[in-house]
Motif scaffolding. Structure first.
Motif, PDB file in Angstrom:
ATOM      1  N   MET A  33       0.739  -1.158   0.079  1.00  0.00           N
ATOM      2  CA  MET A  33      -0.320   0.046  -0.157  1.00  0.00           C
ATOM      3  C   MET A  33       0.789   1.213  -0.057  1.00  0.00           C
ATOM      4  O   MET A  33       0.481   2.138  -0.515  1.00  0.00           O
ATOM      5  N   GLY A  36       1.434   3.080  -3.262  1.00  0.00           N
ATOM      6  CA  GLY A  36       0.222   4.004  -3.773  1.00  0.00           C
ATOM      7  C   GLY A  36      -0.845   3.262  -4.320  1.00  0.00           C
ATOM      8  O   GLY A  36      -1.698   3.856  -4.835  1.00  0.00           O
ATOM      9  N   LEU A  37      -0.868   2.079  -3.604  1.00  0.00           N
ATOM     10  CA  LEU A  37      -2.077   1.209  -4.265  1.00  0.00           C
ATOM     11  C   LEU A  37      -3.175   1.579  -3.356  1.00  0.00           C
ATOM     12  O   LEU A  37      -3.140   2.359  -2.269  1.00  0.00           O
ATOM     13  N   ARG A  38      -4.593   1.224  -3.868  1.00  0.00           N
ATOM     14  CA  ARG A  38      -5.910   2.135  -3.227  1.00  0.00           C
ATOM     15  C   ARG A  38      -6.060   1.364  -2.124  1.00  0.00           C
ATOM     16  O   ARG A  38      -6.969   1.676  -1.407  1.00  0.00           O
ATOM     17  N   ASN A  39      -6.203  -0.194  -1.968  1.00  0.00           N
ATOM     18  CA  ASN A  39      -6.813  -1.015  -1.189  1.00  0.00           C
ATOM     19  C   ASN A  39      -6.360  -2.288  -1.182  1.00  0.00           C
ATOM     20  O   ASN A  39      -5.253  -2.727  -1.788  1.00  0.00           O
ATOM     21  N   ASP A  42      -6.015  -4.468  -4.358  1.00  0.00           N
ATOM     22  CA  ASP A  42      -4.948  -3.929  -5.518  1.00  0.00           C
ATOM     23  C   ASP A  42      -3.452  -4.612  -5.096  1.00  0.00           C
ATOM     24  O   ASP A  42      -2.622  -4.829  -5.620  1.00  0.00           O
ATOM     25  N   HIS A  76      -8.632  -4.392 -11.138  1.00  0.00           N
ATOM     26  CA  HIS A  76      -7.400  -4.110 -10.507  1.00  0.00           C
ATOM     27  C   HIS A  76      -6.038  -4.236 -11.417  1.00  0.00           C
ATOM     28  O   HIS A  76      -5.085  -3.459 -11.546  1.00  0.00           O
ATOM     29  N   ARG A  79      -4.940  -1.651 -13.618  1.00  0.00           N
ATOM     30  CA  ARG A  79      -4.774  -0.181 -13.075  1.00  0.00           C
ATOM     31  C   ARG A  79      -3.745  -0.166 -12.189  1.00  0.00           C
ATOM     32  O   ARG A  79      -3.149   0.767 -12.140  1.00  0.00           O
ATOM     33  N   VAL A  80      -3.322  -1.313 -11.268  1.00  0.00           N
ATOM     34  CA  VAL A  80      -2.342  -1.232 -10.450  1.00  0.00           C
ATOM     35  C   VAL A  80      -1.079  -0.771 -11.071  1.00  0.00           C
ATOM     36  O   VAL A  80       0.009  -0.113 -10.451  1.00  0.00           O
ATOM     37  N   LEU A  83       0.016   2.743 -11.005  1.00  0.00           N
ATOM     38  CA  LEU A  83       0.152   3.111  -9.710  1.00  0.00           C
ATOM     39  C   LEU A  83       1.738   2.794  -8.941  1.00  0.00           C
ATOM     40  O   LEU A  83       2.405   3.471  -8.400  1.00  0.00           O
TER      41      LEU A  83
END
Length: 277
Positions: A33, A36-39, A42, A76, A79-80, A83
């Motif tokens: 996390m 910069g991952l969202r959750n 991710d 995910h 998208r990951v 980030l």
């Protein structure tokens, strides 16, 4: 030393707690996390799919992971990779898992048994054929850590994904789909499908359709639990999974295997005591 269980089943009991560190040790999620991952999901997909690299699409990850519901992976992947990078995710996952294992094992993390077990387990983990095992093959292409705790964790991860690739073969041989695999397991351990952690969040109609499909094939009874055929199917899946997981351990002679099991037992016990199995 006699082993009443198949070697692969006994080793599963000892290796799985180490391989599960990314999913139970807070340090792993925290390290991922921090990229910069969202959750946490991710973190799950970035960490586990990273060996495939940036360019592998969600459809391929979905196929390799097998047991996620349609659309879950695509929330995910890719998208990951906007980030962070696969390389950063791999490093963070390893760093977090090593930190988690060191926290749980305390001073025993520097015991000579850790290095001894890691060396033997790595020899097993890198000895099996890669054909037909996509995730295992991707992990085999990564550099092998030299630090003893990291080496032990990496070896366990290799063996966990090797077994997982074989488990998918066993499920497919029985005609059990990805979401069905969760229902089959949940019902086999006495948990209603709608209460099982990996599928309880699905829309009720979607989960009901999965259970109804299994009922139509004679796997689930009118009472909502496995039929005799459903239970037999589960047992065949597990037996074939064990047989397909034997290959890595064939490289070890009986005395090495006994030594490895003895070294892993207190490690596995400490991890199992820590995690909410």
């Amino acid at each position: 030393m006699s082993h009443p269980q198949p070697v692969a089943r006994r080793m599963y009991d000892l290796v799985e707690p180490i391989g599960m560190l990314p999913y139970f040790a807070d340090e792993s999620d925290e390290a991922l996390m921090a990229l910069g991952l969202r959750n946490v999901w991710d973190a799950y997909f970035a960490g586990r799919a990273a060996p495939f690299g940036r360019s592998v699409p969600a459809e391929v990850v979905h196929a390799a992971f097998y047991n996620f519901a349609p659309g879950e992976v695509a929330r995910h992947i890719p998208r990951v990779w906007d980030l962070t990078t696969p390389e950063a995710a791999l490093a963070a996952r390893e760093r977090g898992c090593v930190a988690g294992m060191r926290r749980i094992l305390g001073e025993h993390a520097d015991d000579p048994a850790i290095k001894r077990a890691g060396d033997l387990l790595m020899r097993a983990a890198t000895s099996a054929p890669v054909e037909g095992r996509a995730l295992y093959a991707a992990l085999r292409a990564l550099p092998v850590p030299q630090e003893p705790v990291a080496r032990l964790w990496h070896a366990a991860t290799l063996l966990r994904e090797h077994r997982g690739d074989g488990h998918i073969v066993a499920l497919m041989a029985e005609g059990i789909g990805g979401t069905e695999a969760h229902v089959l397991h949940a019902l086999s351990v006495g948990t209603p499908a709608e209460k099982f952690g990996r599928v309880w969040h699905l829309p009720a109609a979607q989960l009901t359709a999965v259970v109804d499909g299994m009922r139509a094939r004679g796997l689930v009874g009118t009472d909502g639990w496995l039929t005799a055929e459903g239970q037999a199917t589960k047992e065949r899946v597990e037996a074939l999974t064990d047989r397909l997981a034997e290959a890595p351990y064939n490289v070890l002679d009986p005395s090495e295997l006994d030594r490895l099991m003895a070294d892993l037992e207190p490690i596995a016990a400490a991890l199992r005591a820590e995690f909410p199995w």
